[in-house]
Every structure is written in structure tokens, then in C-alpha cells.
Write a protein that holds these residues in place. Structure first.
Motif, PDB file in Angstrom:
ATOM      1  N   ILE A 193       0.918  -1.136  -0.095  1.00  0.00           N
ATOM      2  CA  ILE A 193      -0.009  -0.006  -0.014  1.00  0.00           C
ATOM      3  C   ILE A 193       0.796   1.118  -0.129  1.00  0.00           C
ATOM      4  O   ILE A 193       0.620   2.077  -0.760  1.00  0.00           O
ATOM      5  CB  ILE A 193      -0.900   0.089   1.313  1.00  0.00           C
ATOM      6  N   PHE A 194       1.785   1.159   0.921  1.00  0.00           N
ATOM      7  CA  PHE A 194       2.807   2.561   0.790  1.00  0.00           C
ATOM      8  C   PHE A 194       3.479   2.750  -0.394  1.00  0.00           C
ATOM      9  O   PHE A 194       3.678   3.807  -0.986  1.00  0.00           O
ATOM     10  CB  PHE A 194       3.715   2.328   2.062  1.00  0.00           C
ATOM     11  N   ASP A 195       4.018   1.505  -1.030  1.00  0.00           N
ATOM     12  CA  ASP A 195       4.745   1.875  -2.428  1.00  0.00           C
ATOM     13  C   ASP A 195       3.504   2.095  -3.210  1.00  0.00           C
ATOM     14  O   ASP A 195       3.984   2.793  -4.225  1.00  0.00           O
ATOM     15  CB  ASP A 195       5.306   0.388  -2.619  1.00  0.00           C
ATOM     16  N   LEU A 196       2.456   1.690  -3.245  1.00  0.00           N
ATOM     17  CA  LEU A 196       1.503   2.043  -4.348  1.00  0.00           C
ATOM     18  C   LEU A 196       1.212   3.578  -4.152  1.00  0.00           C
ATOM     19  O   LEU A 196       1.410   4.495  -5.185  1.00  0.00           O
ATOM     20  CB  LEU A 196       0.171   1.441  -4.096  1.00  0.00           C
ATOM     21  N   GLN A 197       1.089   4.264  -2.844  1.00  0.00           N
ATOM     22  CA  GLN A 197       0.833   5.695  -2.431  1.00  0.00           C
ATOM     23  C   GLN A 197       1.967   6.467  -3.124  1.00  0.00           C
ATOM     24  O   GLN A 197       1.923   7.358  -3.842  1.00  0.00           O
ATOM     25  CB  GLN A 197       0.752   5.776  -1.245  1.00  0.00           C
ATOM     26  N   VAL A 198       3.254   5.974  -2.919  1.00  0.00           N
ATOM     27  CA  VAL A 198       4.434   6.767  -3.374  1.00  0.00           C
ATOM     28  C   VAL A 198       4.441   6.806  -4.772  1.00  0.00           C
ATOM     29  O   VAL A 198       4.900   7.741  -5.340  1.00  0.00           O
ATOM     30  CB  VAL A 198       5.758   5.986  -2.891  1.00  0.00           C
ATOM     31  N   ARG A 199       4.334   5.619  -5.672  1.00  0.00           N
ATOM     32  CA  ARG A 199       4.322   5.479  -6.986  1.00  0.00           C
ATOM     33  C   ARG A 199       3.216   6.511  -7.780  1.00  0.00           C
ATOM     34  O   ARG A 199       3.482   7.303  -8.694  1.00  0.00           O
ATOM     35  CB  ARG A 199       4.070   4.259  -7.430  1.00  0.00           C
ATOM     36  N   ASP A 200       2.042   6.490  -7.057  1.00  0.00           N
ATOM     37  CA  ASP A 200       0.949   7.327  -7.562  1.00  0.00           C
ATOM     38  C   ASP A 200       1.339   8.760  -7.417  1.00  0.00           C
ATOM     39  O   ASP A 200       1.038   9.740  -8.287  1.00  0.00           O
ATOM     40  CB  ASP A 200      -0.464   7.031  -6.988  1.00  0.00           C
ATOM     41  N   ASN A 240      17.236  13.017 -11.513  1.00  0.00           N
ATOM     42  CA  ASN A 240      16.427  11.835 -10.809  1.00  0.00           C
ATOM     43  C   ASN A 240      15.669  12.642  -9.863  1.00  0.00           C
ATOM     44  O   ASN A 240      15.903  13.662  -9.111  1.00  0.00           O
ATOM     45  CB  ASN A 240      17.430  11.003  -9.936  1.00  0.00           C
ATOM     46  N   LEU A 241      14.379  12.259  -9.709  1.00  0.00           N
ATOM     47  CA  LEU A 241      13.538  12.454  -8.805  1.00  0.00           C
ATOM     48  C   LEU A 241      13.205  11.541  -7.869  1.00  0.00           C
ATOM     49  O   LEU A 241      13.042  10.367  -7.920  1.00  0.00           O
ATOM     50  CB  LEU A 241      12.061  12.767  -9.571  1.00  0.00           C
ATOM     51  N   TYR A 242      13.595  11.757  -6.472  1.00  0.00           N
ATOM     52  CA  TYR A 242      13.493  11.034  -5.240  1.00  0.00           C
ATOM     53  C   TYR A 242      12.078  11.500  -4.523  1.00  0.00           C
ATOM     54  O   TYR A 242      12.110  12.657  -4.150  1.00  0.00           O
ATOM     55  CB  TYR A 242      14.572  11.155  -4.348  1.00  0.00           C
ATOM     56  N   VAL A 243      11.222  10.567  -4.148  1.00  0.00           N
ATOM     57  CA  VAL A 243      10.287  10.657  -3.412  1.00  0.00           C
ATOM     58  C   VAL A 243      10.319   9.864  -2.096  1.00  0.00           C
ATOM     59  O   VAL A 243      10.235   8.689  -2.246  1.00  0.00           O
ATOM     60  CB  VAL A 243       8.884  10.384  -4.262  1.00  0.00           C
ATOM     61  N   LEU A 302      10.905   6.292  -3.751  1.00  0.00           N
ATOM     62  CA  LEU A 302      10.792   5.938  -5.264  1.00  0.00           C
ATOM     63  C   LEU A 302      12.030   6.860  -5.893  1.00  0.00           C
ATOM     64  O   LEU A 302      11.792   8.176  -5.659  1.00  0.00           O
ATOM     65  CB  LEU A 302       9.477   5.921  -5.763  1.00  0.00           C
ATOM     66  N   VAL A 303      12.690   6.451  -6.840  1.00  0.00           N
ATOM     67  CA  VAL A 303      13.287   7.149  -7.734  1.00  0.00           C
ATOM     68  C   VAL A 303      12.999   7.062  -9.143  1.00  0.00           C
ATOM     69  O   VAL A 303      12.719   5.907  -9.837  1.00  0.00           O
ATOM     70  CB  VAL A 303      14.790   6.762  -7.508  1.00  0.00           C
ATOM     71  N   ARG A 304      12.780   7.886  -9.863  1.00  0.00           N
ATOM     72  CA  ARG A 304      12.289   8.227 -11.261  1.00  0.00           C
ATOM     73  C   ARG A 304      13.291   9.133 -12.019  1.00  0.00           C
ATOM     74  O   ARG A 304      13.629  10.097 -11.496  1.00  0.00           O
ATOM     75  CB  ARG A 304      10.946   8.807 -11.485  1.00  0.00           C
ATOM     76  N   THR A 305      13.656   8.896 -13.134  1.00  0.00           N
ATOM     77  CA  THR A 305      14.598   9.683 -14.157  1.00  0.00           C
ATOM     78  C   THR A 305      13.613  10.539 -14.980  1.00  0.00           C
ATOM     79  O   THR A 305      12.647   9.872 -15.636  1.00  0.00           O
ATOM     80  CB  THR A 305      15.559   8.791 -15.128  1.00  0.00           C
ATOM     81  N   THR A 360       3.923   9.693  -9.920  1.00  0.00           N
ATOM     82  CA  THR A 360       3.352   9.835 -11.270  1.00  0.00           C
ATOM     83  C   THR A 360       2.607  11.278 -11.554  1.00  0.00           C
ATOM     84  O   THR A 360       2.714  12.115 -12.472  1.00  0.00           O
ATOM     85  CB  THR A 360       2.576   8.823 -11.624  1.00  0.00           C
ATOM     86  N   GLU A 361       1.782  11.831 -10.423  1.00  0.00           N
ATOM     87  CA  GLU A 361       1.235  12.894 -10.377  1.00  0.00           C
ATOM     88  C   GLU A 361       2.116  13.956 -10.623  1.00  0.00           C
ATOM     89  O   GLU A 361       1.863  15.159 -10.968  1.00  0.00           O
ATOM     90  CB  GLU A 361       0.030  12.847  -9.350  1.00  0.00           C
ATOM     91  N   PHE A 362       3.058  14.112  -9.775  1.00  0.00           N
ATOM     92  CA  PHE A 362       3.742  15.043  -9.507  1.00  0.00           C
ATOM     93  C   PHE A 362       4.506  15.479 -10.926  1.00  0.00           C
ATOM     94  O   PHE A 362       4.758  16.328 -11.372  1.00  0.00           O
ATOM     95  CB  PHE A 362       4.865  14.846  -8.417  1.00  0.00           C
ATOM     96  N   ILE A 363       5.114  14.205 -11.494  1.00  0.00           N
ATOM     97  CA  ILE A 363       5.843  14.456 -12.844  1.00  0.00           C
ATOM     98  C   ILE A 363       4.807  14.888 -13.814  1.00  0.00           C
ATOM     99  O   ILE A 363       5.227  15.624 -14.717  1.00  0.00           O
ATOM    100  CB  ILE A 363       6.492  12.978 -13.216  1.00  0.00           C
ATOM    101  N   ASN A 364       3.767  14.423 -13.725  1.00  0.00           N
ATOM    102  CA  ASN A 364       2.588  15.003 -14.948  1.00  0.00           C
ATOM    103  C   ASN A 364       2.206  16.359 -14.679  1.00  0.00           C
ATOM    104  O   ASN A 364       2.176  17.373 -15.528  1.00  0.00           O
ATOM    105  CB  ASN A 364       1.362  14.077 -15.090  1.00  0.00           C
ATOM    106  N   GLU A 365       2.314  16.962 -13.629  1.00  0.00           N
ATOM    107  CA  GLU A 365       2.038  18.164 -13.216  1.00  0.00           C
ATOM    108  C   GLU A 365       3.412  19.217 -13.339  1.00  0.00           C
ATOM    109  O   GLU A 365       3.395  20.464 -13.581  1.00  0.00           O
ATOM    110  CB  GLU A 365       1.628  18.506 -11.906  1.00  0.00           C
ATOM    111  N   ASN A 366       4.824  18.604 -13.117  1.00  0.00           N
ATOM    112  CA  ASN A 366       5.833  19.388 -13.205  1.00  0.00           C
ATOM    113  C   ASN A 366       6.716  18.563 -14.057  1.00  0.00           C
ATOM    114  O   ASN A 366       7.676  17.841 -13.411  1.00  0.00           O
ATOM    115  CB  ASN A 366       6.391  19.661 -11.736  1.00  0.00           C
ATOM    116  N   PRO A 367       6.813  18.665 -15.453  1.00  0.00           N
ATOM    117  CA  PRO A 367       7.788  17.865 -15.996  1.00  0.00           C
ATOM    118  C   PRO A 367       8.895  18.262 -15.884  1.00  0.00           C
ATOM    119  O   PRO A 367      10.291  17.465 -15.858  1.00  0.00           O
ATOM    120  CB  PRO A 367       7.264  18.099 -17.606  1.00  0.00           C
ATOM    121  N   SER A 368       9.590  19.680 -15.819  1.00  0.00           N
ATOM    122  CA  SER A 368      10.726  20.152 -15.270  1.00  0.00           C
ATOM    123  C   SER A 368      10.830  20.891 -14.025  1.00  0.00           C
ATOM    124  O   SER A 368      10.738  22.130 -14.155  1.00  0.00           O
ATOM    125  CB  SER A 368      11.308  20.841 -16.734  1.00  0.00           C
TER     126      SER A 368
END
Length: 411
Positions: free
Chosen positions: A42-49, A121-124, A112-115, A52-60
Motif C-alpha cells: 500500500i505504501f509503495d503504491l501511494q508513493v508511485r501514484d 533523478n526525482l526522489y520521493v 521511489l526514484v524516477r528519471t 506519477t502525479e507530480f511528474i505529470n504536473e511538473n515535467p521540469s
């Protein structure tokens, strides 16, 4: 060391309680493991969502760190803006994946880390410690499960005790009926509520008892017929020998030996026939008199050897018929005289015991070429077992054999 036997009811109860406790322990362990695994998912799912929402709203994103709304997650662009304790926990080679950070007093983080498209790298990070079950909560959960299991165990034990009583009760009844030594015919009263297997067992025991009783009755009938058929010709032969002895004036040694042989055959026949009779109906005899008679009958076996026969004890009773006592004493005495070349054969009787001691080669040390093949001691052993008399023949340390018969004193 042999383990002590247990009652059926006790075994059923112990096995059931052991199975219940083991099942409770396994179930509790699985629930705890499943609970923690579910929390992590559940915690991992919350972090992924959230990522994803943050990247969609803030690409850079322009800010290198900040807080996300909702569960107040923290994000960092790269590792430069991270606190030193957090930077030490993060491997800069992580790419597009989830991981956990155990920050001790700072918290327990699901990360979670996303490139991003620009290569950064985005760290959440999400501090899950406030949402993780504490030790008191887990203990309370286990107490609730334990109480429910205990209640279920008590209810199950109540019904199990009733069920086991239906099994153990008939078994104990059958054991009691079989153990008293009386006939089981009509006494195997098994309740209708008992399992079918026990009812079938009771019927099988009754059928087996009926067949055994039929065989015993057939054997008794045979013994009655054989007793008459064997006794009659022996009595005729003995009477004829007496008539011949009178005509010869009692001086013929051959006729005396013939009478003795016929008398031995009569006693041997009577003794063998007693193997098929109820020993409880036998009358006791004076075994001292039987010993004296056997000494007179078999004294001639000594021949010219320097062997003396001596008797001790008078008025001793033995709980067997006289004919059976003659067979026992006669066979043992003949055996002693046959294997004693010199010395003494002592026949000693006392209350509850009879001993015949010789100075021969010793029991088990005879020359195989001189051993006989008659019924002998085998018949003595079978008669003793039939009349519940202990019989043992052992070699003496200083040479010879001692044969001992022991029985319970006659009141």
C-alpha cells in the motif's frame, strides 16, 4: 525404556490440543507476515501514484526539494538538497525503482526514484512510521486472536470429549469383558451411538468366541471318546498281566516289568488327556507319595551304577491330579537317572515346591548321541503351563542338574 501406555481419550485430547496450538501458531505467523507485506504494498503504491502525479504536473521542476500534498511526502531533485543522514542512505546509482530507507530516529521511509526527461533523478520519500502498527498494537491483535482461538478450543474440546467418550467407553467395556476370563457371549453390549467400527469389532469378537467355544467343545468330546477308547484296552492288558502274574506266583520279572509299563502308559494317557480338560476341576494329590511310588517304579534304571536315590519331605500337596503328578515326577526322575553315572539323585518336596537334584552331566551338557527323542520334559512343561505351575531345569555350578516345580500354596 518403554513409554507408559495411555488411554484412548487422553491420546485424542492431546493430539487435538497439539494440532490446535500448532495451527494457531502457523496462522498467527502468516497473518503477521501478510499484514506487513500488505502495508508495504500500500505504501509503495501511494508513493508511485504521488510521483506519477507530480511528474505529470511538473515535467521540469525548478525547486530541488519540496513537499507533496496529501500524505506530505518529500521530494528531492538529485541528492544535493538531501540532508546528510538521508544522502548517506541513498545510492546515487538507483534508477526507476522503489526502495526503503531506515532512518532510525528520523523515521522509516518508503522511497521511489524516477528519471526525468531532462536526465535528473526525482526522489520521493514517504515516512510510514506513523502509519505502521506499533508493538502494543500487534500484541493486542495477537491477544484478540488468542482469545478467539481459546474460545473455539474450549467449545471444540467439549464436543470432542463427548465424541471420544463414545469411542473409549465401548473399548473399555470390551477390555473388561475380555479380561475377566468368562465367556463373552451376549455381554458385548455396545451402544447404538457408538461408531460402526466398534460395533463390527464387538460382533467379530463374539463370532470368534463362538468358534473357539465350538472347537473347545469338539476337543472335549474327543477327549471323552479317546479317554474311553484308550483306558479300556489298557485296563484289559493290566488285568491280564495280573492274572498271568498270579499264575506264575509273582516271581516273573518280565511280568512285573510288563505291569509297570502298562501302569506307566495308563498314567501317561491320563496326563495327556488332562491337557484338554479344565485344570480348575482337578483335585490335589500327595506329591510325596507320588515321589515314593516313582522311586520304586524307576529305581531299576540305576542298574549297577553307584547311584543312590534319596527322598526328603512328607505330606506335601500339589494342585494336580495324581496321574498328572506321576507323569511330571516320573519323567523328571527318569531323566535324572538316565544321565547320572555316579553320585546321588535327591527328591525333595516342601510346601509349594518340588526339587529333583542329580549329580549327572548337567542340563544341556549331555552327549547328543545319548539323548532321547520322547515327549519327556516337553510334556512336563506343557502340563505345568496347563496347571499354572512353574517349571525350570538348570545346570548346577558344581555339576549335575536341578529340576524345580513351584506352585502357590494350597489353602
Amino acid at each position: 525404556m518403554m513409554r507408559a501406555s495411555r488411554r484412548v481419550r487422553s491420546m485424542i485430547m492431546r493430539l487435538f490440543v497439539g494440532a490446535m496450538v500448532s495451527s494457531f501458531a502457523v496462522f498467527t505467523l502468516m497473518v503477521v507476515i501478510f499484514g506487513f507485506s500488505l502495508e508495504d504494498e500500500i505504501f509503495d503504491l501511494q508513493v508511485r501514484d504521488a510521483a506519477t502525479e507530480f511528474i505529470n504536473e511538473n515535467p521540469s521542476p525548478l525547486e530541488l526539494s519540496g513537499t507533496m500534498p496529501g500524505l506530505k511526502m518529500t521530494y528531492y531533485i538529485g541528492t544535493e538538497a538531501m540532508p546528510d543522514w538521508l544522502k548517506a542512505q541513498v545510492d546515487p546509482t538507483y534508477r526507476n525503482g522503489a526502495f526503503e530507507v531506515f532512518g532510525k530516529e528520523h523515521g522509516h521511509f518508503h522511497a521511489l526514484v524516477r528519471t526525468l526527461d531532462d536526465g535528473r533523478n526525482l526522489y520521493v520519500f514517504f515516512n510510514a512510521r506513523p502509519f505502521i502498527r506499533s508493538t502494543p498494537q500487534i500484541k493486542g491483535f495477537l491477544v484478540i486472536i488468542g482469545g478467539m482461538v481459546a474460545l473455539g478450543l474450549l467449545i471444540s474440546l467439549f464436543f470432542l470429549a463427548r465424541m471420544s467418550r463414545k469411542v473409549s467407553g465401548p473399548l473399555e467395556h470390551m477390555a473388561q469383558v475380555l479380561g475377566d476370563g468368562d465367556s463373552v457371549a451376549g455381554r458385548m453390549t455396545i451402544p447404538k451411538s457408538a461408531p460402526r467400527e466398534l460395533q463390527a469389532l464387538a460382533r467379530a469378537i463374539e463370532d470368534r468366541e463362538a468358534r473357539i467355544q465350538e472347537l473347545i467343545e469338539r476337543e472335549r468330546q474327543f477327549n471323552r471318546d479317546a479317554s474311553h477308547e484308550l483306558r479300556t484296552p489298557l485296563s484289559v492288558a493290566y488285568g491280564a498281566a495280573e492274572v498271568l502274574e498270579e499264575k506264575e506266583g509273582g516271581k516273573s520279572r518280565a511280568l512285573m516289568r510288563l505291569k509297570a509299563a502298562i501302569k506307566d502308559m495308563q498314567q501317561l494317557t491320563e496326563g495327556i488327556l488332562w491337557l484338554g480338560r479344565d485344570p480348575g476341576r482337578a483335585q490335589a494329590c500327595d506329591v510325596s507319595a507320588v515321589c515314593a511310588s516313582s522311586i520304586r517304579a524307576y529305581g531299576h534304571l540305576v542298574g549297577d551304577r553307584p547311584v543312590t536315590i534319596r527322598q526328603e519331605g512328607e505330606g506335601v500337596s500339589m494342585p494336580v491330579p495324581e496321574a498328572v503328578a506321576h507323569v511330571m515326577v516320573g519323567n523328571i526322575l527318569r531323566n535324572a537317572l538316565s544321565y547320572t553315572e555316579e553320585g546321588e539323585v535327591l527328591v525333595s518336596a516342601a510346601e509349594g515346591t518340588l526339587e529333583i537334584t542329580d549329580t549327572g552331566v548337567g542340563f544341556g551338557h549331555a552327549d547328543p548321541a545319548k539323548q532321547g527323542f520322547g515327549v519327556g520334559l516337553t510334556l512336563v512343561s506343557r502340563l505345568c503351563d496347563h496347571f499354572r505351575i512353574s517349571f525350570e531345569a538348570t545346570a548346577r555350578p558344581d555339576g549335575g542338574t536341578v529340576a524345580r516345580l513351584t506352585w502357590r500354596d494350597i489353602d
